[in-house]
Design a protein around this motif. Sequence first.
Motif, mmCIF file in Angstrom:
data_model
loop_
_atom_site.group_PDB
_atom_site.id
_atom_site.type_symbol
_atom_site.label_atom_id
_atom_site.label_comp_id
_atom_site.label_asym_id
_atom_site.label_seq_id
_atom_site.Cartn_x
_atom_site.Cartn_y
_atom_site.Cartn_z
ATOM 1 N N VAL A 339 0.715 -1.047 0.049
ATOM 2 C CA VAL A 339 -0.259 0.243 0.120
ATOM 3 C C VAL A 339 0.725 1.265 0.221
ATOM 4 N N PRO A 340 0.671 2.213 -0.914
ATOM 5 C CA PRO A 340 1.940 3.375 -1.211
ATOM 6 C C PRO A 340 1.587 4.404 0.208
ATOM 7 N N GLY A 341 2.660 4.492 0.878
ATOM 8 C CA GLY A 341 2.945 5.754 2.117
ATOM 9 C C GLY A 341 3.395 5.049 3.030
ATOM 10 N N THR A 342 3.430 5.800 4.079
ATOM 11 C CA THR A 342 4.069 4.979 5.566
ATOM 12 C C THR A 342 2.555 5.654 6.664
ATOM 13 N N SER A 343 2.604 4.965 6.949
ATOM 14 C CA SER A 343 1.563 6.049 8.585
ATOM 15 C C SER A 343 2.394 7.307 9.214
ATOM 16 N N GLU A 344 1.971 8.060 8.941
ATOM 17 C CA GLU A 344 2.825 8.739 9.875
ATOM 18 C C GLU A 344 1.436 9.421 10.310
ATOM 19 N N ARG A 345 1.322 10.270 12.134
ATOM 20 C CA ARG A 345 0.615 9.937 12.418
ATOM 21 C C ARG A 345 -0.382 12.293 12.106
ATOM 22 N N GLY A 346 -1.646 11.929 11.397
ATOM 23 C CA GLY A 346 -2.497 12.838 11.632
ATOM 24 C C GLY A 346 -2.461 12.986 9.359
ATOM 25 N N ASP A 347 -2.227 11.261 9.106
ATOM 26 C CA ASP A 347 -2.765 11.167 7.386
ATOM 27 C C ASP A 347 -4.471 11.020 7.665
ATOM 28 N N TRP A 348 -4.763 10.156 9.086
ATOM 29 C CA TRP A 348 -5.914 9.916 8.666
ATOM 30 C C TRP A 348 -6.770 9.385 7.572
ATOM 31 N N PHE A 349 -5.726 7.779 7.162
ATOM 32 C CA PHE A 349 -6.198 7.316 6.377
ATOM 33 C C PHE A 349 -7.313 6.123 7.019
ATOM 34 N N GLY A 350 -7.907 6.440 5.436
ATOM 35 C CA GLY A 350 -9.833 5.640 6.123
ATOM 36 C C GLY A 350 -10.928 6.890 6.500
ATOM 37 N N GLY A 351 -9.712 8.050 6.258
ATOM 38 C CA GLY A 351 -11.167 9.460 6.823
ATOM 39 C C GLY A 351 -12.583 9.360 5.962
ATOM 40 N N GLU A 352 -11.623 8.219 4.791
ATOM 41 C CA GLU A 352 -13.121 8.853 3.792
ATOM 42 C C GLU A 352 -13.151 7.335 2.918
ATOM 43 N N LEU A 353 -14.020 6.839 2.617
ATOM 44 C CA LEU A 353 -14.140 5.470 1.971
ATOM 45 C C LEU A 353 -15.363 5.499 0.830
ATOM 46 N N SER A 354 -14.609 4.919 -0.578
ATOM 47 C CA SER A 354 -15.772 4.576 -0.600
ATOM 48 C C SER A 354 -15.816 2.785 -1.289
#
Length: 490
Positions: A339-354
């Motif tokens: 999965v692209p990117g690296t988990s970083e505080r404040g990314d909010w990955f999953g902040g929206e979904l479709s």
Amino acid sequence: MHKHLRPTLATATAAALAGGLLSFTAVTATAADSVHHPVADFNNDGYGDVAFSAGWSTVGGKKGAGQIVALYGSASGVTSKKRATISQNTAGVPGRAETEDGFGWISAYGDFNGDGYDDLAVAARREDVNGDTDGGTVAIVWGSARGLSGATTVKDAAPSSHDRWGAALAAGDFDGDGTEDLAVGSSSNRVYVFKGGITKAGTYGGRYSLTTDITAGGGGGTKMLAAGDVNGDRRTDLVVDGYKNGGGYAYNINWYVPGTASGLDSGMAREVKSGLISGIGDIDGDSYGDIVTGQNEDPADDGGPTVPESTAGGKVHIVHGSAAGPAATVSITQNSGNVPGTSERGDWFGGELSLGDINGDDMADLVVGAPGKNLGSVVDTGTVTVLYGSASGVNTMSGYQFLAQSTAGVPGTDEKGDRFGGEMKLTDVTGDGRADLTVGAFGENEGNGALVYLPSNGTRITTTGARSISPSSIGVSTDASPYFGANAAD
């Protein structure tokens, strides 16, 4: 929340918005009942339509009155020209535009009167009603060959028992009787269901209610409702999202409530993996809807008061469906597979979904927003990751796409606070049987907001034919901050 400022995003926007910005939108692949259309079509022309909020727009000089914008599909997708921009000052819509009503933040589509045209249920959850501050209202705007026009109020079932009528909305055939039902949430833990269809006169076949173990009142109540068929019985099930108090803090909780021949049965409800953003779609093509939730706030994961660094950037949970209902759970972060990117505080990955079927393989694909993602020195510009469904679930190893406004062919540029990916909608707006992607960037231009349309080329999302839609192009005032594109109709 459906449709209220998610707590994480609330801290990033004006305090006056307390209550709600975002919502989840889903297009299912073979995981729906026989009534609710997987693609909204308000004018029944064979092209899917989308509806996005401008829920804090100024209307008739009233700041925060709110609007909703329906973009009608065509062979070339959605544009600013073929649309309807609706407020409470629009002819035939009950009420009038008033300061901070928030009309349009929350919406859900369905063919409520059974005439073959999808309709749009729209809430103004902060409207004052007969002296009741923030009592809230819900209206159904009716579909027709000309598109959306005219509306009918869905009367509050118990106005003295709660506020924020319309805090969450969802549609489907919960009892399998062949008619569209409407579920309405509020500041309480009770969800009301209008069954057997709703007429333009405001009558309905029947009404019942159910409760779940979420906190009511204050900042509680129903935050979101997500609908889809998880157990494959051709009746719509419901996921109820809210908070529960415990251990000195409030934590997120989700309840799965199955549809039965007599309607939604809270006696059979089960708690499922928490997450503020919820939706249902058949990712693995087994004809059972999978529940997808985004866990993106702090405190967040698993109800704890502290988020470990490894998950602080956000997480997506996929609860696979089965004949017995919710089954095994798989979790995905930016550190999963490739999965692209690296988990970083404040990314909010999953902040929206479709969810929607981009490539026509009858398996729902998953688009994940990270509206708090920084790119280089550009803070909170936001990104979108497209993960494709497969027989073994979401493919995190290959085939993915990573999109930002700096991606070649995507309109716009990376700018501070754009929140690109703060909302997404996967739906077929070109009539080719493939889901196209419309992305909201509600922070664009200091809160004016914008949409970016990215079509499917039959196998993947492409930038060929991409376009941007601004508030001014669709009749939304940029006085104050309308936050156009913050929510889409489910």
